[in-house]
Structure formats: structure tokens, C-alpha cells
Design an enzyme around this catalytic site. Structure first.
Site, PDB file in Angstrom:
ATOM      1  N   GLU A 155       0.713  -1.063   0.001  1.00  0.00           N
ATOM      2  CA  GLU A 155       0.293  -0.001   0.018  1.00  0.00           C
ATOM      3  C   GLU A 155       0.585   1.267   0.224  1.00  0.00           C
ATOM      4  OE1 GLU A 155      -3.554   2.056   2.595  1.00  0.00           O
ATOM      5  OE2 GLU A 155      -2.562   0.192   3.293  1.00  0.00           O
TER       6      GLU A 155
ATOM      7  N   HIS B 130      -5.242   6.546   0.530  1.00  0.00           N
ATOM      8  CA  HIS B 130      -5.012   4.963   0.959  1.00  0.00           C
ATOM      9  C   HIS B 130      -5.424   3.841  -0.002  1.00  0.00           C
ATOM     10  CE1 HIS B 130      -3.798   5.578   5.075  1.00  0.00           C
ATOM     11  NE2 HIS B 130      -4.192   6.727   4.928  1.00  0.00           N
TER      12      HIS B 130
ATOM     13  N   GLU C  32     -10.175   5.615  -0.014  1.00  0.00           N
ATOM     14  CA  GLU C  32      -9.857   4.271  -0.278  1.00  0.00           C
ATOM     15  C   GLU C  32      -9.832   3.803  -1.526  1.00  0.00           C
ATOM     16  OE1 GLU C  32      -8.225   2.212   2.078  1.00  0.00           O
ATOM     17  OE2 GLU C  32      -8.841   2.889   4.075  1.00  0.00           O
TER      18      GLU C  32
END
Length: 201
Positions: free
Chosen positions: A42, A97, A162
């Protein structure tokens, strides 16, 4: 002397014009890789998206200055990120993210607490959320609220995005391509510009 003063005046007004301060936070970094799956980490993807978002904003829009929480693979605590943003006097904070949990799609977050600029924060978030879903083709998992440090401790409007699921093979395959990273970044940049009223160059 007159030339020097004129130059100073131009410089002063240029600084004044770029008065919207945008703090971009690539999630994780250094000793904190974030989620990992399908050969991806990530922290690497968030940094790519953040750097590209910065570049697009600077190339295509004006009226702003940008600071990133990190521009390389370094460790930085959540407190360091929010303190830096607040001390800088940021007008908007976005933390980028990648999700995990096996699902697919895009979701975004604002703080679930009670605060003065909540309505404005949610309006900004909605613009960026819709732009990202529209440009990337991500399944819309919704605009949500959560008690997350970077949202709670930032004094300006703050959102967290996200961008797909690292442990979903289809999402991961897209996240491995520069073209899709650019799509996400373009969507973030366009959404930020639209929400904050940044003029196009």
C-alpha cells in the site's frame, strides 16, 4: 532600485494568489507498509498517487500551494502528519489509501465527530468522491464517516480516500499500471480543484 521593488511586488502578489494550502498525505511509509497483497504494498501505491496528484494540480491548476507528508519511502507518525499540516496552516487535508478485505471499489471518509466545518468538509468530500468514482469506474462503496486520527486531529477540512482493494486481484491488476494510477490522480486533482475553486491554467 525601482526594478527590484517591482520584482518584489510581483513576488508578493504571486504568493498571495496561491493562498489555498493543500496537504496531501500518502498513507503509511517506511517501516509501515500498510496492506500487502498480489505483489503490491500500500505505501508504494499511495505515494505514486500522491506525487502524481501533486504534479497534475501544479500543471493544470493555479491558486494553491501543496505540501506532502512524505515524498519518499520514509516512516512518519500520524501525529507528525497532522501537526505538520496544522502548523503549516493547511486549508485542506487529503490522506490517500488503498483498501483491503477482499471487496472491490472506492470509498471515502470524513470524521464522525461533531465539529464546526463538518458541512463544508462533507461537501468537499462529496465532490472529490463523485469525481473519483466517475473517472476511474470504481464501484461506489459510499461516502462514510469514521473516527480516524488524521480526520479528527486536522484543523482544516480533511478526508481519507480508499482507492480499490489491494487483495482483490482485479483491483490489484489495475493498480499495477501507471495508466490507472494516473486516472486516480487526475480524478483526485480535478475533484480537489472543483471543490476548492482552483482556477484552471
Amino acid at each position: 532600485m525601482g526594478i527590484a521593488l517591482t520584482g518584489m511586488t510581483i513576488s508578493y502578489h504571486a504568493v498571495e494568489a496561491a493562498d489555498t494550502r493543500i496537504y496531501i498525505d500518502p498513507g503509511h511509509g517506511g517501516s509501515d507498509p500498510g496492506a500487502s497483497a498480489n505483489g503490491l504494498q500500500e505505501k508504494d501505491i499511495t505515494l505514486k498517487i500522491a506525487l502524481k496528484t501533486r504534479d497534475i494540480l501544479n500543471e493544470q491548476y493555479s491558486g494553491h500551494t501543496i505540501k506532502l507528508s512524505r515524498t519518499s519511502d520514509v516512516t512518519k507518525s500520524l501525529n507528525e502528519r497532522t501537526n505538520e499540516a496544522n502548523n503549516w496552516g493547511t486549508n485542506f487535508f487529503v490522506s490517500i489509501h488503498i483498501n483491503s478485505g477482499g471487496a472491490t471499489g472506492y470509498e471515502s471518509y470524513t470524521w464522525n465527530g461533531s465539529y464546526a466545518n463538518k458541512e463544508r468538509t462533507n461537501a468537499i468530500r462529496r465532490t472529490i468522491h463523485n469525481e473519483t468514482v466517475g473517472q476511474t469506474g470504481f464501484i461506489d462503496r459510499g461516502a462514510k464517516e469514521a473516527n480516524l486520527h488524521v480526520l479528527r486531529k486536522t484543523s482544516s477540512p480533511a478526508i481519507l480516500t480508499e482507492n480499490g482493494f489491494i487483495d482483490n486481484a482485479a483491483d490489484a491488476d489495475k493498480l499495477k499500471t501507471d495508466a490507472f494510477i494516473e486516472e486516480i490522480a487526475q480524478a483526485h486533482a480535478d475533484g480537489i480543484a472543483k471543490a476548492l475553486g482552483l482556477p484552471a491554467k
